[in-house]
Design an enzyme around this catalytic site. Sequence first.
Site, PDB file in Angstrom:
ATOM      1  N   CYS A   2      -0.510  13.086 -11.566  1.00  0.00           N
ATOM      2  CA  CYS A   2      -0.473  14.763 -12.733  1.00  0.00           C
ATOM      3  C   CYS A   2      -1.998  15.281 -12.554  1.00  0.00           C
ATOM      4  CB  CYS A   2       0.005  14.309 -14.354  1.00  0.00           C
ATOM      5  SG  CYS A   2       1.131  13.128 -14.614  1.00  0.00           S
ATOM      6  N   ARG A  27      -0.066  17.987  -5.159  1.00  0.00           N
ATOM      7  CA  ARG A  27      -0.394  16.183  -5.900  1.00  0.00           C
ATOM      8  C   ARG A  27       0.895  15.581  -6.032  1.00  0.00           C
ATOM      9  NH1 ARG A  27      -5.696  15.680  -8.428  1.00  0.00           N
ATOM     10  NH2 ARG A  27      -4.361  14.367  -9.898  1.00  0.00           N
ATOM     11  N   TRP A  74       3.720  14.013 -13.096  1.00  0.00           N
ATOM     12  CA  TRP A  74       4.299  13.218 -12.542  1.00  0.00           C
ATOM     13  C   TRP A  74       4.500  11.590 -12.927  1.00  0.00           C
ATOM     14  CZ3 TRP A  74       5.447  12.573  -7.033  1.00  0.00           C
ATOM     15  CH2 TRP A  74       5.323  11.381  -6.331  1.00  0.00           C
ATOM     16  N   ASN A  98      -3.630  13.073 -17.620  1.00  0.00           N
ATOM     17  CA  ASN A  98      -3.079  12.288 -16.632  1.00  0.00           C
ATOM     18  C   ASN A  98      -3.865  10.761 -16.625  1.00  0.00           C
ATOM     19  OD1 ASN A  98      -2.149  14.170 -15.800  1.00  0.00           O
ATOM     20  ND2 ASN A  98      -4.409  14.983 -14.181  1.00  0.00           N
ATOM     21  N   GLY A  99      -3.519   8.756 -16.674  1.00  0.00           N
ATOM     22  CA  GLY A  99      -3.883   8.323 -16.740  1.00  0.00           C
ATOM     23  C   GLY A  99      -2.743   7.562 -17.276  1.00  0.00           C
ATOM     24  N   GLU A 481       0.792  -2.865  11.376  1.00  0.00           N
ATOM     25  CA  GLU A 481       0.698  -1.943  10.930  1.00  0.00           C
ATOM     26  C   GLU A 481      -0.633  -0.775  11.343  1.00  0.00           C
ATOM     27  OE1 GLU A 481       0.715   1.664   8.224  1.00  0.00           O
ATOM     28  OE2 GLU A 481       1.795   0.437   9.065  1.00  0.00           O
ATOM     29  N   LYS A 485      -0.274   2.879  12.755  1.00  0.00           N
ATOM     30  CA  LYS A 485      -1.366   4.173  12.703  1.00  0.00           C
ATOM     31  C   LYS A 485      -1.836   4.582  13.798  1.00  0.00           C
ATOM     32  CE  LYS A 485       0.081   4.712   9.411  1.00  0.00           C
ATOM     33  NZ  LYS A 485       0.745   3.889   8.919  1.00  0.00           N
ATOM     34  N   GLU A 488       1.065   7.048  15.917  1.00  0.00           N
ATOM     35  CA  GLU A 488       1.660   7.405  14.887  1.00  0.00           C
ATOM     36  C   GLU A 488       1.041   9.080  15.095  1.00  0.00           C
ATOM     37  OE1 GLU A 488       4.360   5.792  10.946  1.00  0.00           O
ATOM     38  OE2 GLU A 488       2.062   5.951  11.076  1.00  0.00           O
ATOM     39  N   HIS A 504       2.495 -15.898  25.444  1.00  0.00           N
ATOM     40  CA  HIS A 504       4.142 -15.925  25.801  1.00  0.00           C
ATOM     41  C   HIS A 504       4.666 -14.776  25.952  1.00  0.00           C
ATOM     42  CE1 HIS A 504       5.256 -19.401  23.628  1.00  0.00           C
ATOM     43  NE2 HIS A 504       4.069 -19.783  23.130  1.00  0.00           N
TER      44      HIS A 504
END
Length: 608
Positions: A2, A27, A74, A98-99, A481, A485, A488, A504
């Site tokens: 938010c 945001r 949000w 917010n929170g 991952e 990254k 990408e 292998h």
Amino acid sequence: MCGIVGYIGKSNATPILMEGLSRLEYRGYDSAGIAVREKKAIRIVRSVGKLIELDKKLKSNAPVGTLGIGHTRWATHGRPNETNAHPHKAGPVVLVHNGIFENYGELHRYLAKKGHTLKTETDTELACHLIQQRLYDGLSMEKAFFKALSEIEGSYALAVLHEEEPDRIYFARRGSPPLVVGLGEGENFVASDIPAILSHTRRVVFLEDGDAGILWRDRCEIWNLSHKKVRRPIKTVNWSLSTAEKGGFKHFMLKEIFEQPRVVGDTLSGQLSEKQRRIYLRGVDPLFSGNGSFPFDKIYLVACGTSYHAALAGKYYMEEMARLPVMVDQASEFRYRNPILDRKTLIVAISQSGETADTLAAVQIAKEKGAKVISICNVVDSAIPRGSDTTLYTRAGPEIGVASTKAFTTQMVMLLLMALRLGRIRQTFSFGDETFDALVKLPKQIQRLVEIDLRDLAEKYAHSPNFLYFGRGIHYPIALEGALKLKEISYIHAEGYSAGEMKHGPIALIDRGMPVVVLAPQDKTYEKVMGNIEEVRARGASVIAIATQGDKQIAKKCQDVIYVPKAPWYITPILMTIPLQLLAYHIADHKGTDIDQPRNLAKSVTVE
């Protein structure tokens, strides 16, 4: 995530609030509203959707006044609709927030006994009524405000007005939500972030955890939560507005990497009770009770891309802690085969956006076959949560950079919390003080890691055409991952492998000088990983190890070592993720690629 804006001065507050909210649109939000003191009353205008919807309402009859607060919401507690939009009001008290209030249930019961009637589904409204109750008790507004703060548990940023006090804004910050005060000439501001106020002032005060105070048009006073005055330095901001939206960072991706301590803290605070030192999976626990016994005999984790890597790690968590068979599927494959599902199957669908086409289709198939679906998602009321039986929301806030960073770590945290909760329900994992303390320490450990400077290391390897990433056990998904990254955003060919599979096939790729990133924590696979390092060294690879702080042995065998804090096995993979993100970022930055919007990629894959 938010956004808050507050203004007190000599100018009309409405356009200033709307400008500030527009500067915070990055945001993310699903509703918006403002409250302006017009003559002797505070007038509130709210709407669902983007700011343009609020602006339409204001065009015909905008409030006029020199004191006001605004908010973009949000949704985290209650659906995104106009009723739940901020600001909220109870008697003379109007506020934005917010929170998360952790003791929502306790406060709700207390206020109901006192005769308060809530109009919304939000936890925010409780703060209005709590302050109002303290006014009923005979306290002044200032004392009622501080008394209420002492009774609220959780994290928050607040801006509060009293209808009969036209000369002040009350504010407070506790925990992770940021709040900054802007100091002008005969006018002052409060906001979630600098862009909201930067066109009006460059003199700011960054509020610290536990700060609260009052803002007048000509001064600002700050106290701690014990109501003792404190002084905070005034800083001058030299950023441009475009830079300020990125928080002073060169790219949104780097900003989002640095936001991870906060968003991990937010995700934890939404599910942990510090008072009872236990995990509450709100909305999910009822699915686990069944008819007095655990109702599922297998779990499917279904996701795409980065979320799929989180799912792979989640399998290790759940099988170890809950002792249940867990299958992990790429949603794009799951939807085109005939999985064996029934009412005793639990599907966990993971998606940052909540709109991923393949994952949504997998959810629909699961529901048709009678399975129960829990989604792990970052966007409230998006398509996948709407199709699920219940949802665990991560608190990452919007991710602008296409390459996911903070969404991944919060998914990992949520999967860990789910595994711990299942382990406790099934009595297969002992959740004690050590585990709770490890979770609480995690944001601070991540903070240490995001501050590591990897620019020299990145420059050293930026021109390598190929990278390999190796990991064992739960660190194999983290290796995947890390490789994703790098490819990408830098366009360097990179592959992740299980270290046990190296002989292998992948070992044939290694030649002299090839960078090999090895995840080597001091866990039960440590000696095996050290053997893998010897094998790649013998073939001339340049080894970059991600290792446990204090490991002196590994430095003798690798060209470069990045250390992470020592932690329990289930925390370490989350910590190891951070250096991999930073390494990929700095390599891409050195190469000059478009980091936030890499070629050919979209943030959300909403079509096949």
